[in-house]
Scaffold this active site. Structure first.
Site, PDB file in Angstrom:
ATOM      1  N   LYS A 245       0.931  -1.116  -0.018  1.00 45.08           N
ATOM      2  CA  LYS A 245       0.090  -0.089   0.006  1.00 45.08           C
ATOM      3  C   LYS A 245       0.816   1.404   0.024  1.00 45.08           C
ATOM      4  O   LYS A 245       1.905   1.382   0.311  1.00 45.08           O
ATOM      5  CB  LYS A 245      -0.851  -0.177   1.302  1.00 45.08           C
ATOM      6  CG  LYS A 245      -0.133  -0.032   2.367  1.00 45.08           C
ATOM      7  CD  LYS A 245       0.190   1.382   3.131  1.00 45.08           C
ATOM      8  CE  LYS A 245       0.890   1.224   4.489  1.00 45.08           C
ATOM      9  NZ  LYS A 245       1.643   2.611   4.630  1.00 45.08           N
TER      10      LYS A 245
ATOM     11  N   PRO B 249       9.777  -4.693  -0.265  1.00 44.58           N
ATOM     12  CA  PRO B 249      11.003  -4.354   0.550  1.00 44.58           C
ATOM     13  C   PRO B 249      10.382  -4.165   1.982  1.00 44.58           C
ATOM     14  O   PRO B 249       9.397  -3.398   2.198  1.00 44.58           O
ATOM     15  CB  PRO B 249      11.687  -2.982  -0.068  1.00 44.58           C
ATOM     16  CG  PRO B 249      10.903  -2.440  -1.164  1.00 44.58           C
ATOM     17  CD  PRO B 249       9.717  -3.545  -1.321  1.00 44.58           C
TER      18      PRO B 249
ATOM     19  N   GLY C 214      10.839  -1.960   5.581  1.00 47.47           N
ATOM     20  CA  GLY C 214      11.269  -0.841   5.897  1.00 47.47           C
ATOM     21  C   GLY C 214      11.068   0.340   4.996  1.00 47.47           C
ATOM     22  O   GLY C 214      11.768   1.394   4.931  1.00 47.47           O
TER      23      GLY C 214
ATOM     24  N   GLY D 295       3.759  -1.468   4.175  1.00 48.60           N
ATOM     25  CA  GLY D 295       2.910  -2.433   4.768  1.00 48.60           C
ATOM     26  C   GLY D 295       3.382  -3.790   4.418  1.00 48.60           C
ATOM     27  O   GLY D 295       2.350  -4.699   4.305  1.00 48.60           O
ATOM     28  N   GLY D 296       4.257  -4.112   3.748  1.00 50.69           N
ATOM     29  CA  GLY D 296       4.803  -5.494   3.360  1.00 50.69           C
ATOM     30  C   GLY D 296       4.459  -6.690   4.236  1.00 50.69           C
ATOM     31  O   GLY D 296       3.757  -7.511   4.044  1.00 50.69           O
TER      32      GLY D 296
ATOM     33  N   SER E 219       0.639  -6.925   5.347  1.00 50.55           N
ATOM     34  CA  SER E 219      -0.026  -7.498   4.110  1.00 50.55           C
ATOM     35  C   SER E 219       0.080  -8.870   4.304  1.00 50.55           C
ATOM     36  O   SER E 219      -0.835  -9.892   3.935  1.00 50.55           O
ATOM     37  CB  SER E 219       0.400  -6.708   2.726  1.00 50.55           C
ATOM     38  OG  SER E 219      -0.356  -7.481   1.689  1.00 50.55           O
TER      39      SER E 219
ATOM     40  N   ASP F 262      -2.031  -1.637  11.106  1.00 52.61           N
ATOM     41  CA  ASP F 262      -2.390  -1.460   9.604  1.00 52.61           C
ATOM     42  C   ASP F 262      -2.874  -2.575   9.106  1.00 52.61           C
ATOM     43  O   ASP F 262      -3.317  -2.800   7.740  1.00 52.61           O
ATOM     44  CB  ASP F 262      -1.450  -0.607   8.822  1.00 52.61           C
ATOM     45  CG  ASP F 262      -0.070  -1.121   8.634  1.00 52.61           C
ATOM     46  OD1 ASP F 262      -0.034  -2.247   9.421  1.00 52.61           O
ATOM     47  OD2 ASP F 262       0.487  -0.783   7.832  1.00 52.61           O
TER      48      ASP F 262
END
Length: 274
Positions: A8, A94, A96, A100-101, A104, A136
């Site tokens: 996101k 990636p 940092g 939101g990796g 997610s 999130d």
């Protein structure tokens, strides 16, 4: 069974106040982008351990037990006594990056487990479980444009479509400390109401939509600010840092052919269409 957790971006990000619990209230819009990980699970009959995690792609620091996808599995396992599973996680988002990796991955794991084991959990229930894993995380359950308030966990759906816009994301090899990002923030009410600005043409956002963290992060890491300027020079209609960094994205008009550019061999660059 396989799924593809997406990243996101933040459209505007305002720190509006400090809370008694030490956290900060904020206002932002979360918008999903087609930068994706790949997450696959398989049931492990007669396994000696509850899970096996195999990771590929971009390296993630930390132990398997600290991985948010694993934490999502363990959360539902505690409630529903799930069979052992094998987890294959290919990281393309990636870490940092302010995209939101990990959140997610956690949310998509909850949805994947719900489907794979036929738990019949509603979206509201999945959001409740996701919120236990991160502020999130719950956004990625519905995975649609959302106005977020509170500490980033109070959601309101918004009618916003950037379909067709071209996006370039650049994540330099720079770690931005969240503590440092907040250190120089002075909470304030935004000059322009986010709910109103987000409904204006994208061409107006450059002067009216901002990320408060840029004021504290850019002086500490001028390279990040330079990336934003480069994206504007390349023709972006709007560019901004996402979250507290360190990724920066540019939105380009539909049909744009992005110019080639060298952001350095250590930088991650993603080009796509929304």
């Amino acid at each position: 069974m396989i799924t593809f957790p997406n990243a996101k971006i933040n459209l505007g990000l305002y720190i509006t106040g400090k809370r008694p619990d030490g956290y900060h209230n904020l206002e932002t819009v979360f918008y999903p982008v087609p930068l994706e990980d790949a997450l696959e699970i398989r049931t492990l009959p007669n396994a000696d351990s509850k899970f096996l995690l195999y990771q590929y792609g971009i390296q993630i620091n930390g132990t398997a037990g600290e991985n948010l996808a694993v934490k999502a599995y363990l959360l539902l396992d505690k409630l529903f006594h799930l069979p052992p599973i094998e987890i294959h996680l290919y990281k393309h988002i990636p870490s940092g990056a302010g995209m939101g990796g990990g959140s997610s991955d956690a949310a998509f794991m909850l949805k994947l487990l719900n489907k794979h084991f036929q738990l019949d959990l509603s979206e509201n229930q999945l959001e409740t479980y996701a919120s236990e894993l991160g502020a999130d995380c719950a956004f990625f359950i519905k995975n649609a444009p959302t106005l977020a308030k509170g500490i980033g966990n109070q959601f309101s759906p918004i009618n916003l479509s950037l379909q067709g816009y071209v996006i370039r994301v650049v994540k330099p090899n720079i770690f931005v400390s969240t503590r440092d990002a907040f250190a120089h923030i002075c909470p304030r009410t935004p000059q322009h109401a986010l709910e109103e600005v987000i409904n204006l043409p994208v061409s107006t956002w450059k002067k009216m939509l901002s990320n408060d963290f840029e004021e504290s992060v850019f002086p500490l890491h001028p390279e990040i600010g330079e990336i934003k300027e480069t994206l504007y020079k390349q023709g972006a209609i709007y560019a901004s840092m996402s979250g507290s960094g360190s990724s920066v994205y540019g939105l380009f008009a539909p049909g744009t052919t992005l110019p080639t550019s060298d952001f350095g061999s250590d930088s991650f660059v993603f080009d796509g269409k929304l």
